[in-house]
Scaffold this motif. Structure first.
Motif, PDB file in Angstrom:
ATOM      1  N   GLY A  49      -7.210 -11.889  -3.379  1.00  0.00           N
ATOM      2  CA  GLY A  49      -7.694 -10.421  -3.799  1.00  0.00           C
ATOM      3  C   GLY A  49      -6.480  -9.664  -3.513  1.00  0.00           C
ATOM      4  O   GLY A  49      -5.338  -9.890  -3.151  1.00  0.00           O
ATOM      5  N   PRO A  50      -6.773  -8.421  -4.096  1.00  0.00           N
ATOM      6  CA  PRO A  50      -5.684  -7.414  -3.775  1.00  0.00           C
ATOM      7  C   PRO A  50      -5.333  -7.284  -2.434  1.00  0.00           C
ATOM      8  O   PRO A  50      -6.324  -7.054  -1.525  1.00  0.00           O
ATOM      9  N   GLY A  51      -4.048  -6.640  -2.144  1.00  0.00           N
ATOM     10  CA  GLY A  51      -3.794  -6.743  -0.618  1.00  0.00           C
ATOM     11  C   GLY A  51      -4.448  -5.552   0.042  1.00  0.00           C
ATOM     12  O   GLY A  51      -4.451  -4.435  -0.719  1.00  0.00           O
ATOM     13  N   TYR A  52      -4.332  -5.128   1.326  1.00  0.00           N
ATOM     14  CA  TYR A  52      -4.970  -4.014   1.900  1.00  0.00           C
ATOM     15  C   TYR A  52      -3.885  -2.945   1.909  1.00  0.00           C
ATOM     16  O   TYR A  52      -4.167  -1.650   1.435  1.00  0.00           O
ATOM     17  N   CYS A  53      -2.667  -2.887   2.214  1.00  0.00           N
ATOM     18  CA  CYS A  53      -1.530  -2.387   2.154  1.00  0.00           C
ATOM     19  C   CYS A  53      -1.713  -0.816   2.447  1.00  0.00           C
ATOM     20  O   CYS A  53      -1.732   0.230   1.805  1.00  0.00           O
ATOM     21  N   MET A  54      -2.118  -0.718   3.696  1.00  0.00           N
ATOM     22  CA  MET A  54      -2.333   0.484   4.614  1.00  0.00           C
ATOM     23  C   MET A  54      -3.500   1.269   3.763  1.00  0.00           C
ATOM     24  O   MET A  54      -3.583   2.332   3.883  1.00  0.00           O
ATOM     25  N   GLY A  55      -4.504   0.671   3.317  1.00  0.00           N
ATOM     26  CA  GLY A  55      -5.696   1.388   2.768  1.00  0.00           C
ATOM     27  C   GLY A  55      -5.595   1.440   1.095  1.00  0.00           C
ATOM     28  O   GLY A  55      -6.321   2.233   0.632  1.00  0.00           O
ATOM     29  N   ILE A  56      -4.291   1.386   0.566  1.00  0.00           N
ATOM     30  CA  ILE A  56      -4.386   1.708  -0.875  1.00  0.00           C
ATOM     31  C   ILE A  56      -4.754   0.846  -1.730  1.00  0.00           C
ATOM     32  O   ILE A  56      -5.513   0.845  -2.813  1.00  0.00           O
ATOM     33  N   GLY A  57      -4.830  -0.674  -1.267  1.00  0.00           N
ATOM     34  CA  GLY A  57      -5.546  -1.665  -1.986  1.00  0.00           C
ATOM     35  C   GLY A  57      -7.007  -1.487  -2.291  1.00  0.00           C
ATOM     36  O   GLY A  57      -7.567  -1.324  -3.345  1.00  0.00           O
ATOM     37  N   PRO A  58      -7.936  -0.927  -0.971  1.00  0.00           N
ATOM     38  CA  PRO A  58      -9.260  -0.698  -1.678  1.00  0.00           C
ATOM     39  C   PRO A  58      -9.232   0.727  -2.282  1.00  0.00           C
ATOM     40  O   PRO A  58     -10.408   0.649  -3.135  1.00  0.00           O
ATOM     41  N   LEU A  59      -8.500   1.573  -2.477  1.00  0.00           N
ATOM     42  CA  LEU A  59      -8.508   2.464  -3.199  1.00  0.00           C
ATOM     43  C   LEU A  59      -8.300   2.393  -4.726  1.00  0.00           C
ATOM     44  O   LEU A  59      -8.902   2.702  -5.464  1.00  0.00           O
ATOM     45  N   ILE A  60      -7.392   1.513  -4.720  1.00  0.00           N
ATOM     46  CA  ILE A  60      -6.925   0.797  -6.091  1.00  0.00           C
ATOM     47  C   ILE A  60      -8.248   0.062  -6.702  1.00  0.00           C
ATOM     48  O   ILE A  60      -8.789   0.446  -7.901  1.00  0.00           O
ATOM     49  N   SER A  61      -8.715  -0.930  -5.951  1.00  0.00           N
ATOM     50  CA  SER A  61      -9.922  -1.577  -6.465  1.00  0.00           C
ATOM     51  C   SER A  61     -11.097  -1.105  -6.636  1.00  0.00           C
ATOM     52  O   SER A  61     -11.744  -1.182  -7.604  1.00  0.00           O
ATOM     53  N   HIS A  62     -11.485  -0.002  -5.839  1.00  0.00           N
ATOM     54  CA  HIS A  62     -12.550   0.988  -5.957  1.00  0.00           C
ATOM     55  C   HIS A  62     -12.473   1.753  -7.367  1.00  0.00           C
ATOM     56  O   HIS A  62     -13.218   2.024  -8.165  1.00  0.00           O
ATOM     57  N   GLY A  63     -11.158   2.449  -7.693  1.00  0.00           N
ATOM     58  CA  GLY A  63     -10.927   3.085  -8.654  1.00  0.00           C
ATOM     59  C   GLY A  63     -10.935   2.201  -9.886  1.00  0.00           C
ATOM     60  O   GLY A  63     -11.571   2.773 -10.920  1.00  0.00           O
ATOM     61  N   ARG A  64     -10.651   1.064 -10.099  1.00  0.00           N
ATOM     62  CA  ARG A  64     -10.833   0.247 -10.897  1.00  0.00           C
ATOM     63  C   ARG A  64     -12.148  -0.001 -11.447  1.00  0.00           C
ATOM     64  O   ARG A  64     -12.350   0.058 -12.611  1.00  0.00           O
ATOM     65  N   PHE A  65     -12.878  -0.265 -10.249  1.00  0.00           N
ATOM     66  CA  PHE A  65     -14.533  -0.479 -10.750  1.00  0.00           C
ATOM     67  C   PHE A  65     -14.902   1.002 -11.423  1.00  0.00           C
ATOM     68  O   PHE A  65     -15.754   0.859 -12.239  1.00  0.00           O
ATOM     69  N   LEU A  66     -14.614   1.851 -10.668  1.00  0.00           N
ATOM     70  CA  LEU A  66     -15.248   3.134 -11.469  1.00  0.00           C
ATOM     71  C   LEU A  66     -14.478   3.347 -12.923  1.00  0.00           C
ATOM     72  O   LEU A  66     -15.464   3.815 -13.688  1.00  0.00           O
ATOM     73  N   TRP A  67     -13.290   3.235 -13.054  1.00  0.00           N
ATOM     74  CA  TRP A  67     -12.955   3.507 -14.436  1.00  0.00           C
ATOM     75  C   TRP A  67     -13.216   2.545 -15.307  1.00  0.00           C
ATOM     76  O   TRP A  67     -13.586   2.684 -16.582  1.00  0.00           O
ATOM     77  N   MET A  68     -13.069   1.140 -15.173  1.00  0.00           N
ATOM     78  CA  MET A  68     -13.427  -0.114 -15.907  1.00  0.00           C
ATOM     79  C   MET A  68     -14.808  -0.337 -16.158  1.00  0.00           C
ATOM     80  O   MET A  68     -15.251  -0.880 -17.048  1.00  0.00           O
ATOM     81  N   GLY A  69     -15.637  -0.018 -15.110  1.00  0.00           N
ATOM     82  CA  GLY A  69     -16.940  -0.528 -15.096  1.00  0.00           C
ATOM     83  C   GLY A  69     -17.119  -1.838 -14.357  1.00  0.00           C
ATOM     84  O   GLY A  69     -15.964  -2.465 -14.126  1.00  0.00           O
ATOM     85  N   VAL A  70     -18.188  -2.203 -13.879  1.00  0.00           N
ATOM     86  CA  VAL A  70     -18.371  -3.410 -13.035  1.00  0.00           C
ATOM     87  C   VAL A  70     -18.026  -4.649 -13.794  1.00  0.00           C
ATOM     88  O   VAL A  70     -17.253  -5.482 -13.291  1.00  0.00           O
ATOM     89  N   GLY A  71     -18.587  -4.774 -15.080  1.00  0.00           N
ATOM     90  CA  GLY A  71     -18.069  -6.132 -15.709  1.00  0.00           C
ATOM     91  C   GLY A  71     -16.629  -6.169 -16.103  1.00  0.00           C
ATOM     92  O   GLY A  71     -16.010  -7.384 -15.796  1.00  0.00           O
ATOM     93  N   ASN A  72     -16.121  -5.364 -16.689  1.00  0.00           N
ATOM     94  CA  ASN A  72     -14.562  -5.404 -17.057  1.00  0.00           C
ATOM     95  C   ASN A  72     -13.789  -5.478 -15.576  1.00  0.00           C
ATOM     96  O   ASN A  72     -12.743  -6.239 -15.896  1.00  0.00           O
ATOM     97  N   ALA A  73     -14.141  -4.801 -14.670  1.00  0.00           N
ATOM     98  CA  ALA A  73     -13.086  -4.820 -13.422  1.00  0.00           C
ATOM     99  C   ALA A  73     -13.290  -6.365 -13.028  1.00  0.00           C
ATOM    100  O   ALA A  73     -12.444  -7.184 -12.291  1.00  0.00           O
ATOM    101  N   CYS A  74     -14.730  -6.958 -13.019  1.00  0.00           N
ATOM    102  CA  CYS A  74     -14.943  -8.379 -12.442  1.00  0.00           C
ATOM    103  C   CYS A  74     -14.153  -9.409 -13.274  1.00  0.00           C
ATOM    104  O   CYS A  74     -13.556 -10.264 -12.993  1.00  0.00           O
ATOM    105  N   ASN A  75     -14.128  -9.206 -14.742  1.00  0.00           N
ATOM    106  CA  ASN A  75     -13.369  -9.934 -15.543  1.00  0.00           C
ATOM    107  C   ASN A  75     -11.877  -9.857 -15.129  1.00  0.00           C
ATOM    108  O   ASN A  75     -11.131 -10.857 -15.131  1.00  0.00           O
ATOM    109  N   TYR A  76     -11.325  -8.713 -14.946  1.00  0.00           N
ATOM    110  CA  TYR A  76      -9.838  -8.387 -14.584  1.00  0.00           C
ATOM    111  C   TYR A  76      -9.529  -9.305 -13.542  1.00  0.00           C
ATOM    112  O   TYR A  76      -8.520  -9.824 -13.409  1.00  0.00           O
TER     113      TYR A  76
END
Length: 99
Positions: A49-76
């Motif tokens: 999965g995406p790395g933690y990288c000082m808390g940036i990884g969680p922000l990026i993955s959460h933003g991806r789910f908000l931006w793409m939606g759950v289905g598209n982000a899961c497929n990505y």
């Protein structure tokens, strides 16, 4: 008199800083860097999965789910990391299992 006070050459900046300042600053900076590395150290997970990288990884993955939606982000994430992926949603570690 006003022009004399506004002249930058009038003040000697080195006289304002004590001589002990650089000597005391170096150990403090080394200690802060060491504590920063310890604070950000995280054991590597065997789950992809995406790395933690000082808390940036969680922000990026959460933003991806908000931006793409759950289905598209899961497929990505499934295309990128495989069928079992660790991501963060709302700051919580979440596992996506799909085939």
């Amino acid at each position: 008199m006003v022009l004399e006070t506004l002249n930058p050459m009038h003040y000697n900046i080195t006289s304002l800083i004590p001589d002990t300042m650089p000597v005391a600053t170096v150990p403090i900076l080394i200690l802060m860097c060491f504590l920063f590395l310890i604070w950000n150290h995280e054991e590597t997970s065997s789950i992809p999965g995406p790395g933690y990288c000082m808390g940036i990884g969680p922000l990026i993955s959460h933003g991806r789910f908000l931006w793409m939606g759950v289905g598209n982000a899961c497929n990505y994430y499934n295309k990128t990391y495989g069928e079992f992926v660790r991501v963060w949603i709302s700051g919580e570690e979440t596992f996506i299992i799909s085939k």
